[in-house]
Design a protein around this motif. Structure first.
Motif, PDB file in Angstrom:
ATOM      1  N   ASP A 105      12.821  30.180  -1.554  1.00 29.93           N
ATOM      2  CA  ASP A 105      13.566  29.278  -0.513  1.00 29.93           C
ATOM      3  C   ASP A 105      13.800  27.791  -1.114  1.00 29.93           C
ATOM      4  O   ASP A 105      14.303  27.050  -0.505  1.00 29.93           O
ATOM      5  N   GLY A 106      13.401  27.779  -2.392  1.00 28.55           N
ATOM      6  CA  GLY A 106      13.852  26.474  -3.020  1.00 28.55           C
ATOM      7  C   GLY A 106      15.328  26.557  -3.195  1.00 28.55           C
ATOM      8  O   GLY A 106      15.977  25.172  -3.641  1.00 28.55           O
ATOM      9  N   ARG A 107      15.986  27.430  -3.010  1.00 24.21           N
ATOM     10  CA  ARG A 107      17.589  27.690  -3.173  1.00 24.21           C
ATOM     11  C   ARG A 107      18.124  27.166  -1.714  1.00 24.21           C
ATOM     12  O   ARG A 107      19.360  27.247  -1.680  1.00 24.21           O
ATOM     13  N   ASN A 108      17.743  26.837  -0.982  1.00 22.76           N
ATOM     14  CA  ASN A 108      18.343  26.110   0.434  1.00 22.76           C
ATOM     15  C   ASN A 108      18.702  24.783   0.048  1.00 22.76           C
ATOM     16  O   ASN A 108      18.579  24.117  -1.106  1.00 22.76           O
ATOM     17  N   PRO A 109      19.841  24.478   0.944  1.00 25.12           N
ATOM     18  CA  PRO A 109      20.602  23.190   0.740  1.00 25.12           C
ATOM     19  C   PRO A 109      19.924  22.158   0.056  1.00 25.12           C
ATOM     20  O   PRO A 109      20.492  21.560  -0.842  1.00 25.12           O
ATOM     21  N   GLY A 111      16.902  22.092  -1.178  1.00 23.08           N
ATOM     22  CA  GLY A 111      15.857  22.161  -1.970  1.00 23.08           C
ATOM     23  C   GLY A 111      14.454  22.727  -1.477  1.00 23.08           C
ATOM     24  O   GLY A 111      13.576  23.150  -2.085  1.00 23.08           O
ATOM     25  N   SER A 112      14.533  23.000  -0.068  1.00 20.77           N
ATOM     26  CA  SER A 112      13.135  23.511   0.580  1.00 20.77           C
ATOM     27  C   SER A 112      13.278  24.357   1.597  1.00 20.77           C
ATOM     28  O   SER A 112      14.375  24.319   2.534  1.00 20.77           O
ATOM     29  N   PHE A 113      12.329  25.041   2.133  1.00 21.93           N
ATOM     30  CA  PHE A 113      11.980  26.027   3.309  1.00 21.93           C
ATOM     31  C   PHE A 113      12.448  24.956   4.586  1.00 21.93           C
ATOM     32  O   PHE A 113      12.591  25.687   5.641  1.00 21.93           O
ATOM     33  N   LYS A 114      12.012  23.653   4.516  1.00 17.89           N
ATOM     34  CA  LYS A 114      12.383  22.924   5.753  1.00 17.89           C
ATOM     35  C   LYS A 114      13.717  22.991   6.195  1.00 17.89           C
ATOM     36  O   LYS A 114      13.898  22.654   7.238  1.00 17.89           O
ATOM     37  N   ALA A 351       3.526  22.872  -4.002  1.00 24.37           N
ATOM     38  CA  ALA A 351       2.976  23.614  -2.857  1.00 24.37           C
ATOM     39  C   ALA A 351       3.530  24.563  -2.787  1.00 24.37           C
ATOM     40  O   ALA A 351       2.966  25.877  -2.086  1.00 24.37           O
ATOM     41  N   ALA A 352       4.532  25.012  -3.583  1.00 23.99           N
ATOM     42  CA  ALA A 352       5.225  26.416  -3.436  1.00 23.99           C
ATOM     43  C   ALA A 352       4.548  27.119  -4.534  1.00 23.99           C
ATOM     44  O   ALA A 352       4.161  28.650  -4.237  1.00 23.99           O
ATOM     45  N   ALA A 353       4.255  26.622  -5.782  1.00 26.70           N
ATOM     46  CA  ALA A 353       3.567  27.410  -6.466  1.00 26.70           C
ATOM     47  C   ALA A 353       2.011  27.951  -6.431  1.00 26.70           C
ATOM     48  O   ALA A 353       1.499  28.905  -6.923  1.00 26.70           O
ATOM     49  N   ALA A 354       1.483  27.072  -5.196  1.00 32.22           N
ATOM     50  CA  ALA A 354       0.280  27.251  -4.742  1.00 32.22           C
ATOM     51  C   ALA A 354       0.281  28.895  -4.051  1.00 32.22           C
ATOM     52  O   ALA A 354      -0.997  29.613  -4.318  1.00 32.22           O
ATOM     53  N   ALA A 355       1.377  29.121  -3.550  1.00 30.58           N
ATOM     54  CA  ALA A 355       1.455  30.744  -2.784  1.00 30.58           C
ATOM     55  C   ALA A 355       0.961  31.641  -4.172  1.00 30.58           C
ATOM     56  O   ALA A 355       0.098  32.703  -4.066  1.00 30.58           O
ATOM     57  N   ILE A 378       8.366  31.168  -2.068  1.00 28.94           N
ATOM     58  CA  ILE A 378       8.471  29.864  -2.844  1.00 28.94           C
ATOM     59  C   ILE A 378       9.149  28.818  -1.947  1.00 28.94           C
ATOM     60  O   ILE A 378      10.429  28.969  -1.660  1.00 28.94           O
ATOM     61  N   THR A 379       8.212  28.006  -1.270  1.00 29.61           N
ATOM     62  CA  THR A 379       8.881  26.943  -0.206  1.00 29.61           C
ATOM     63  C   THR A 379       9.658  25.690  -0.816  1.00 29.61           C
ATOM     64  O   THR A 379      10.192  25.363   0.166  1.00 29.61           O
TER      65      THR A 379
END
Ligand SMILES: *Cc1c(COP(=O)(O)O)cnc(C)c1O
Length: 403
Positions: A105-109, A111-114, A351-355, A378-379
Motif C-alpha cells: 500500500d506504499g504505492r498509493n498516490p 505513499g500510504s494506506f491513509k 511502521a510498515a516494516a513493523a508488520a 505494507i502500510t
C-alpha cells in the motif's frame, strides 16, 4: 449504488440515523464509542458480482456498494487502492514461514494506506458542501489529506506542532496546503484544529472517530479477498496498529467478503505494535486501555499512538478472527526494513516494516506456525521517512574514482 442502511454504536449498539453523523455515539458518554456503518449485504450481492467487478476500474471505488457514499465521476478517477499483492519467497525464508505475500500500500498516490480513508473523506466533504478540509497531524493522514484536497480542488489547512520534522512538512507544502505550525504541542495543534473546524464549518479529518474514514480503510480487506485467487486464503494477515483503524478496517472488509461468499474462511489477524507503545495489545488482553504514561518511544512514528481512538474496533476484529497481537522493538523493525527492501524489493517505512517484523517475532514465539501462509500489509512507503531509513541502512563504501 451505496447499500448503507445506517450507523450503530459499537459500544451500546443503538442505531444512529445515517448518513451524516461523523462523530462518536450521541448516547454514550464515552469518547471511544465510535460508530459502525451498516450495509444491506443482500442488496450488495445482487450487483457486486465477479463479472460486474472485473469490468470496473482498478481502484478502490470498484466496491461502490460497500462504501458509505455514492461518488461522482471525477472522484472515481482518483487512483486509490488496487495495490499489488506480491509474492516474497526470499523474505518468507527470513521471516520463517512457508509463504509470504506483501500487500504494497506504499504505492498509493501519496505513499500510504491513509489514502484509502482520505479519498472517501474528501469526497464526503465535497458532497456535504464543505469549503475547506483540515486536520492536525504531521504524519501520513495529513499528507494524504493534502494530496487528495489538491486532486479535488478544495483547500486544506493542516495544523502541525512546532517540533514536526521538515521532510513531513515539505510534502504538505508541495501539495499546496495551508500549513499552520502551532508554537506548542501536538495536543494544542489538535485543539486549535477542532475549534476552527467548528467555528468555520471546515471538514475535520481528525480521524479515528469518523466512521466514513474508517470505511475507506476497509477497501484493503475487500481487495485482499478479491486478490486471494483460487481462494488461496492465507492463515494470517499481519497489520501494524496505531489508532487501530487500519486493522479494524481490513478485518471488516474481509468479514464482509466472507459473508458475501468471496472467500471461504477468515484469515487470522496479527496486530503488530511497538514493544514500548502497545496499548491496543494490552487492551486485547485486559479489556481496557492502559495509562498512556506507561508508553515509551518508537522510531515507527506512524504507530506511536499512546491513546488509540479506535482500540475497540481493533480488538473486536482481531478477536473475531481468532487472531493475536505482538510487540516488536525498534531493532526488529530496522532489521525488517533492511530485509523487506533487500529480499523483496519493497521499501517500507518503519511502521510498515513493523508488520514484517511482527510475523518473524510471532514465528519465533510460536504464535504463527512455520508452515503458515502469511500476508503482511505494507502500510507506507519508505521514502516517507528517509531519516528513519538512514538510521538502519548503514553507509555506502567510499571509493576513489577509477583512473
Ligand atoms: C496510520 C498508519 C498505521 C496505523 O494505522 P492505525 O489506523 O493508526 O492503526 C500503520 N502504518 C502506517 C504507515 C500508517 O501511516
Amino acid at each position: 449504488m451505496s447499500c448503507v442502511t445506517g450507523l450503530t454504536c459499537i459500544n451500546c449498539g443503538v442505531g444512529v440515523p445515517a448518513p451524516d453523523s461523523a462523530g462518536v455515539c450521541p448516547h454514550c458518554d464515552d469518547p471511544f464509542s465510535v460508530l459502525d456503518v451498516q450495509y444491506d449485504l443482500n442488496r450488495v450481492a445482487r450487483t457486486m458480482t465477479r463479472v460486474a467487478i472485473t469490468a470496473r476500474p482498478a481502484n478502490h471505488w470498484r466496491y461502490a456498494e460497500l462504501l458509505p457514499i455514492d461518488g461522482d465521476d471525477n472522484a472515481f478517477r482518483w487512483p486509490v487502492g488496487w495495490t499489488p499483492l506480491l509474492s516474497a519467497d526470499r523474505l518468507a525464508v527470513w521471516v520463517g514461514v512457508q509463504a509470504l505475500r506483501l500487500k504494497d500500500d506504499g504505492r498509493n498516490p501519496t505513499g500510504s494506506f491513509k489514502d484509502r480513508a482520505s479519498s472517501v473523506g474528501v469526497l464526503h466533504a465535497l458532497q456535504g458542501g464543505a469549503t475547506r478540509v483540515a486536520c492536525a497531524s504531521t504524519g501520513n493522514a495529513a499528507s494524504s489529506l493534502a494530496g487528495f484536497a489538491a486532486m479535488a480542488g478544495i483547500p486544506a489547512t493542516i495544523f502541525v506542532p512546532q517540533k514536526a520534522p521538515d521532510p513531513k512538512i515539505a510534502q504538505l507544502l508541495i501539495y499546496g496546503a495551508d500549513v499552520r505550525r502551532v508554537r506548542g504541542s501536538y495536543a494544542q495543534a489538535y485543539d486549535m484544529c477542532s475549534t476552527l473546524c467548528e467555528r468555520e464549518g471546515w471538514y475535520n479529518r481528525n480521524c479515528a472517530i469518523n466512521p466514513y474514514l474508517v470505511e475507506g480503510k476497509k477497501t484493503c480487506g475487500l481487495e485482499l479477498a478479491e486478490q486471494f485467487s483460487d481462494d488461496r486464503v492465507p492463515d494470517w494477515v499481519a497489520v501494524s496498529v496505531g489508532d487501530g483503524c487500519t486493522i479494524a478496517g481490513i478485518g471488516r472488509g474481509l468479514q464482509q467478503m466472507r459473508a458475501l461468499g468471496w472467500i471461504s474462511r477468515m484469515p487470522r489477524l496479527l496486530g503488530v505494535q511497538a514493544a514500548h507503545v502497545r496499548p491496543v495489545m494490552e487492551a486485547f488482553v485486559s479489556g481496557a486501555l492502559p495509562d498512556p504514561s506507561s508508553c515509551g518511544a518508537t522510531m515507527a512514528d506512524s504507530i506511536d499512538v499512546p491513546v488509540p481512538r479506535n482500540w475497540r474496533k481493533a480488538v473486536r476484529e482481531v478477536k473475531a478472527s481468532e487472531g493475536a497481537f505482538i510487540g516488536v522493538t525498534d531493532e526488529e523493525i530496522g532489521a525488517a526494513m533492511r530485509a523487506t527492501g533487500s529480499l523483496a524489493g519493497v521499501f517500507a517505512e518503519p511502521a510498515a516494516a513493523a508488520a514484517v517484523a511482527g510475523v518473524r517475532a510471532a514465528v519465533e514465539s510460536g504464535v504463527i506456525d512455520s508452515g503458515a501462509d502469511v500476508v503482511a500489509v505494507i502500510t507506507g512507503n519508505g521514502l516517507k521517512d528517509i531519516r528513519g531509513a538512514m538510521q538502519v541502512a548503514g553507509s555506502p563504501r567510499d571509493v576513489e574514482p577509477m583512473a
